[in-house]
Write an enzyme that holds these catalytic residues in place. Structure first.
Site, PDB file in Angstrom:
ATOM      1  CE1 TYR A   1      -3.439   9.056   7.639  1.00  0.00           C
ATOM      2  CE2 TYR A   1      -4.522   7.110   6.761  1.00  0.00           C
ATOM      3  CZ  TYR A   1      -3.955   7.786   7.821  1.00  0.00           C
ATOM      4  OH  TYR A   1      -3.909   7.208   9.066  1.00  0.00           O
TER       5      TYR A   1
ATOM      6  N   GLY B   1      -8.623  -7.244   8.893  1.00  0.00           N
ATOM      7  CA  GLY B   1      -7.501  -6.495   9.423  1.00  0.00           C
ATOM      8  C   GLY B   1      -7.038  -7.024  10.762  1.00  0.00           C
TER       9      GLY B   1
ATOM     10  NE  ARG C   1      -8.405  -0.414   2.942  1.00  0.00           N
ATOM     11  CZ  ARG C   1      -8.276  -0.669   4.244  1.00  0.00           C
ATOM     12  NH1 ARG C   1      -7.510   0.092   5.000  1.00  0.00           N
ATOM     13  NH2 ARG C   1      -8.881  -1.704   4.791  1.00  0.00           N
TER      14      ARG C   1
ATOM     15  CD  GLN D   1      -2.755   1.272   2.420  1.00  0.00           C
ATOM     16  OE1 GLN D   1      -2.254   1.595   3.494  1.00  0.00           O
ATOM     17  NE2 GLN D   1      -4.056   1.011   2.295  1.00  0.00           N
TER      18      GLN D   1
END
Length: 367
Positions: free
Chosen positions: A185, A322, A232, A98
């Protein structure tokens, strides 16, 4: 369905289980090592995830908002990641990394020369935390610093940073990259009109606000090919002070159709309800599936029953897990056999060494 082999286009996996990206902050020098390789390998193979997505990996020295995370912008980091990819791929699992730029969710102590973090605007995330050094010089959660607005030319530099990191990922042996366009982000900061107050080509109307995301995707595609590029997204998310806005649905419909045309590897959607934020609205996944016909992953608060139901309905192709993977390296057989799951020690999630990282027991070894 969850445990069956998956094949769609050129994408073939041992099963439909995905290990979702999770920050573990165990790289004090930013270079992956043998311990990281062991951690990911423990969770891969026939009794692991068909697809591993690594923790967020910095695309540049200014991309970081968490101490001790790995990067993909130096030759030493590329060499370190080769330890990870070779060990995972020997098990038969695929591994993507990622690619991460945190934007304004950073602190001056995370930045080279203690400079300001950069963002879509100068609007500070004054209630959001980075992991840096506090006033006493100790590692701690610290309020994100006021960012500096990127110029349009600097935005294009960041686009190229994504492309360079993507190329480095392939040199390191990864099967592909997932751009981090979620969780408040940098990429998502550009999408949100309450954070993006720009008046240039990267601000204003919906298509301008989506320009940075699509340019980063396109540059990465140019570097490594569409079949190795993924992203994502967190539609309707609110993490890191991103308020909802009127054009959310239209924005993600536009992105879905644009990304479908590019035939990228997959889109990875996270439902932030499990993170204490907004849930995906009823019916959204079905609508999104109508806009995007490629490989679709869903993560966020998943268990076996939810996963199987969503897969049977055909809403997504793969299911991301996760935190359950942290304390359960053998999560797949535990889910398959309805064995109990071990609870992780959250105080060991970030930083440290092998304890709370590679030393969690499997179900069988605990018997």
């Amino acid at each position: 369905m969850l445990f069956e082999k998956f094949s769609k286009g050129n994408f073939e996996l041992l099963n439909r289980v995905v290990m979702a990206p999770m920050t573990r902050a165990r790289n004090p020098n930013g270079i992956p090592n043998e311990m990281n390789a062991e951690y990911y390998a423990q969770r891969s193979g026939k009794e692991g995830a068909g697809l591993i997505i690594t923790e967020g990996t910095a695309i540049s020295p200014t991309a970081m908002g968490v101490l001790h995370i790995p990067g993909l912008y130096t030759s030493e980091q590329v060499a370190g990641w080769k330890l990870v990819t070779s060990k995972v791929q020997r098990t038969g699992s695929k591994i993507f990394t990622q690619l991460w730029h945190v934007g304004r969710i950073s602190h001056v102590t995370n930045q080279p020369g203690s400079q300001q973090p950069v963002g879509a605007s100068e609007i500070q995330a004054s209630n959001s935390f980075a992991w840096g050094y506090d006033e006493n010089g100790k590692e701690n959660f610290v309020i994100s610093s006021k960012p500096r607005r990127l110029s349009a030319l600097e935005v294009k530099d960041v686009v190229q940073d994504f492309a360079i990191a993507a190329a480095n990922a392939i040199k390191a042996g990864f099967d592909g990259v997932e751009l981090h366009g979620a969780n408040g982000y940098l990429i998502e900061q550009f999408l949100n009109p309450f954070v993006n107050d720009r008046t240039d080509e990267y601000g204003g109307n919906m298509k301008n606000r989506a320009r940075f995301l699509l340019e980063a995707v396109d540059a990465s595609i140019a570097a490594i090919g569409a079949s190795k590029v993924a992203i994502r997204l967190t539609p309707y998310g609110g993490l890191h002070e991103l308020p909802h806005y009127e054009e959310i649905e239209a924005t993600y419909q536009y992105l879905a159709t644009e990304l479908a045309q590019r035939k990228i590897a997959y889109i990875h959607i996270m439902d932030q309800k499990s993170r204490g934020s907004y849930a995906l609205p009823e019916g959204f996944l079905k609508r999104f599936r109508g806009w995007y016909d490629g490989v679709l992953i869903l993560a966020g608060g998943m268990d076996k029953a939810k996963a199987e139901a969503i897969l049977r309905e055909g809403l997504v192709d793969l299911i991301g897990f996760g935190e359950p993977f942290i304390a359960n390296p053998d999560l797949v057989p535990r889910l398959k056999n309805d064995w109990p799951l071990s609870a992780p020690d959250r105080s060991l999630h970030y930083g440290g060494a092998a304890h709370g990282y590679t030393d969690y027991a499997t179900y069988k070894s605990d018997k």
